[in-house]
Design a protein around this motif. Structure first.
Motif, PDB file in Angstrom:
ATOM      1  N   THR A   1      35.145  56.747  38.653  1.00  0.00           N
ATOM      2  CA  THR A   1      35.901  55.817  37.819  1.00  0.00           C
ATOM      3  C   THR A   1      36.596  56.553  36.683  1.00  0.00           C
ATOM      4  O   THR A   1      37.749  56.269  36.369  1.00  0.00           O
ATOM      5  N   PHE A   2      35.922  57.511  36.073  1.00  0.00           N
ATOM      6  CA  PHE A   2      36.531  58.274  34.989  1.00  0.00           C
ATOM      7  C   PHE A   2      37.741  59.057  35.478  1.00  0.00           C
ATOM      8  O   PHE A   2      38.787  59.087  34.811  1.00  0.00           O
ATOM      9  N   LEU A   3      37.612  59.669  36.653  1.00  0.00           N
ATOM     10  CA  LEU A   3      38.717  60.463  37.198  1.00  0.00           C
ATOM     11  C   LEU A   3      39.927  59.611  37.561  1.00  0.00           C
ATOM     12  O   LEU A   3      41.058  60.086  37.547  1.00  0.00           O
ATOM     13  N   VAL A   4      39.707  58.360  37.867  1.00  0.00           N
ATOM     14  CA  VAL A   4      40.812  57.448  38.186  1.00  0.00           C
ATOM     15  C   VAL A   4      41.299  56.723  36.928  1.00  0.00           C
ATOM     16  O   VAL A   4      42.491  56.463  36.776  1.00  0.00           O
ATOM     17  N   TRP A   5      40.378  56.429  35.997  1.00  0.00           N
ATOM     18  CA  TRP A   5      40.682  55.641  34.808  1.00  0.00           C
ATOM     19  C   TRP A   5      41.663  56.355  33.866  1.00  0.00           C
ATOM     20  O   TRP A   5      42.621  55.740  33.402  1.00  0.00           O
ATOM     21  N   ILE A   6      41.443  57.636  33.615  1.00  0.00           N
ATOM     22  CA  ILE A   6      42.300  58.377  32.673  1.00  0.00           C
ATOM     23  C   ILE A   6      43.763  58.362  33.114  1.00  0.00           C
ATOM     24  O   ILE A   6      44.631  57.936  32.356  1.00  0.00           O
ATOM     25  N   PRO A   7      44.098  58.823  34.332  1.00  0.00           N
ATOM     26  CA  PRO A   7      45.516  58.790  34.706  1.00  0.00           C
ATOM     27  C   PRO A   7      46.077  57.377  34.834  1.00  0.00           C
ATOM     28  O   PRO A   7      47.244  57.138  34.510  1.00  0.00           O
TER      29      PRO A   7
ATOM     30  N   LEU B   1      35.528  48.983  25.827  1.00  0.00           N
ATOM     31  CA  LEU B   1      36.169  50.164  25.247  1.00  0.00           C
ATOM     32  C   LEU B   1      36.190  51.358  26.198  1.00  0.00           C
ATOM     33  O   LEU B   1      37.218  52.016  26.352  1.00  0.00           O
ATOM     34  N   LEU B   2      35.052  51.646  26.810  1.00  0.00           N
ATOM     35  CA  LEU B   2      34.917  52.809  27.687  1.00  0.00           C
ATOM     36  C   LEU B   2      34.202  52.416  28.983  1.00  0.00           C
ATOM     37  O   LEU B   2      32.988  52.628  29.124  1.00  0.00           O
ATOM     38  N   PRO B   3      34.927  51.863  29.930  1.00  0.00           N
ATOM     39  CA  PRO B   3      34.280  51.407  31.167  1.00  0.00           C
ATOM     40  C   PRO B   3      33.496  52.493  31.917  1.00  0.00           C
ATOM     41  O   PRO B   3      32.381  52.215  32.383  1.00  0.00           O
ATOM     42  N   PRO B   4      33.998  53.735  32.050  1.00  0.00           N
ATOM     43  CA  PRO B   4      33.203  54.731  32.789  1.00  0.00           C
ATOM     44  C   PRO B   4      31.854  55.032  32.139  1.00  0.00           C
ATOM     45  O   PRO B   4      30.850  55.190  32.828  1.00  0.00           O
ATOM     46  N   LEU B   5      31.810  55.087  30.812  1.00  0.00           N
ATOM     47  CA  LEU B   5      30.548  55.335  30.121  1.00  0.00           C
ATOM     48  C   LEU B   5      29.587  54.162  30.313  1.00  0.00           C
ATOM     49  O   LEU B   5      28.388  54.351  30.495  1.00  0.00           O
TER      50      LEU B   5
ATOM     51  N   HIS C   1      43.755  48.906  32.330  1.00  0.00           N
ATOM     52  CA  HIS C   1      42.451  48.923  31.677  1.00  0.00           C
ATOM     53  C   HIS C   1      41.615  47.678  32.003  1.00  0.00           C
ATOM     54  O   HIS C   1      40.409  47.814  32.256  1.00  0.00           O
ATOM     55  N   PRO C   2      42.169  46.473  32.006  1.00  0.00           N
ATOM     56  CA  PRO C   2      41.339  45.293  32.341  1.00  0.00           C
ATOM     57  C   PRO C   2      40.697  45.372  33.723  1.00  0.00           C
ATOM     58  O   PRO C   2      39.589  44.865  33.926  1.00  0.00           O
ATOM     59  N   MET C   3      41.345  46.024  34.651  1.00  0.00           N
ATOM     60  CA  MET C   3      40.770  46.172  35.988  1.00  0.00           C
ATOM     61  C   MET C   3      39.460  46.970  35.925  1.00  0.00           C
ATOM     62  O   MET C   3      38.475  46.620  36.576  1.00  0.00           O
ATOM     63  N   PHE C   4      39.431  48.004  35.116  1.00  0.00           N
ATOM     64  CA  PHE C   4      38.231  48.826  34.995  1.00  0.00           C
ATOM     65  C   PHE C   4      37.152  48.111  34.186  1.00  0.00           C
ATOM     66  O   PHE C   4      35.963  48.302  34.450  1.00  0.00           O
ATOM     67  N   VAL C   5      37.549  47.298  33.228  1.00  0.00           N
ATOM     68  CA  VAL C   5      36.576  46.499  32.475  1.00  0.00           C
ATOM     69  C   VAL C   5      35.888  45.519  33.411  1.00  0.00           C
ATOM     70  O   VAL C   5      34.661  45.363  33.378  1.00  0.00           O
ATOM     71  N   ILE C   6      36.643  44.863  34.260  1.00  0.00           N
ATOM     72  CA  ILE C   6      36.066  43.919  35.226  1.00  0.00           C
ATOM     73  C   ILE C   6      35.134  44.642  36.193  1.00  0.00           C
ATOM     74  O   ILE C   6      34.042  44.148  36.502  1.00  0.00           O
ATOM     75  N   LEU C   7      35.528  45.824  36.652  1.00  0.00           N
ATOM     76  CA  LEU C   7      34.662  46.616  37.527  1.00  0.00           C
ATOM     77  C   LEU C   7      33.350  46.937  36.828  1.00  0.00           C
ATOM     78  O   LEU C   7      32.270  46.794  37.417  1.00  0.00           O
ATOM     79  N   ALA C   8      33.421  47.360  35.584  1.00  0.00           N
ATOM     80  CA  ALA C   8      32.203  47.685  34.835  1.00  0.00           C
ATOM     81  C   ALA C   8      31.321  46.460  34.672  1.00  0.00           C
ATOM     82  O   ALA C   8      30.102  46.537  34.843  1.00  0.00           O
ATOM     83  N   TRP C   9      31.912  45.315  34.330  1.00  0.00           N
ATOM     84  CA  TRP C   9      31.120  44.091  34.158  1.00  0.00           C
ATOM     85  C   TRP C   9      30.431  43.698  35.451  1.00  0.00           C
ATOM     86  O   TRP C   9      29.279  43.286  35.445  1.00  0.00           O
ATOM     87  N   ILE C  10      31.125  43.831  36.578  1.00  0.00           N
ATOM     88  CA  ILE C  10      30.519  43.495  37.876  1.00  0.00           C
ATOM     89  C   ILE C  10      29.355  44.420  38.174  1.00  0.00           C
ATOM     90  O   ILE C  10      28.289  43.971  38.625  1.00  0.00           O
ATOM     91  N   LEU C  11      29.517  45.713  37.922  1.00  0.00           N
ATOM     92  CA  LEU C  11      28.439  46.653  38.209  1.00  0.00           C
ATOM     93  C   LEU C  11      27.248  46.460  37.276  1.00  0.00           C
ATOM     94  O   LEU C  11      26.099  46.601  37.691  1.00  0.00           O
TER      95      LEU C  11
END
Length: 61
Positions: A26-32, A8-12, A42-52
């Motif tokens: 990530t938040f500054l890039v995710w919103i725009p 739901l919220l990858p940056p958080l 959005h799936p790209m940021f979810v994958i980034l969050a899961w990897i981290l």
């Protein structure tokens, strides 16, 4: 639990994983990216969050 939050919220989720600087960037890039692409990025940021999250758990174990 953090993996579900990443859907739901990858940056958080990244912030809770212990990466505050990466979370801010990530938040500054995710919103725009989400607004301009209509949600297609959005799936790209979810994958980034899961990897981290996964990397952080393996680092401490």
């Amino acid at each position: 639990m953090n993996y579900i939050l990443a859907l739901l919220l990858p940056p958080l989720s990244i912030l809770f994983a212990g990466r505050p600087i990466v979370a801010i960037i990530t938040f500054l890039v995710w919103i725009p990216a989400v607004l301009l692409s209509g949600g297609l990025t959005h799936p790209m940021f979810v994958i980034l969050a899961w990897i981290l999250i996964w990397e952080g758990r393996n680092r401490t174990a």
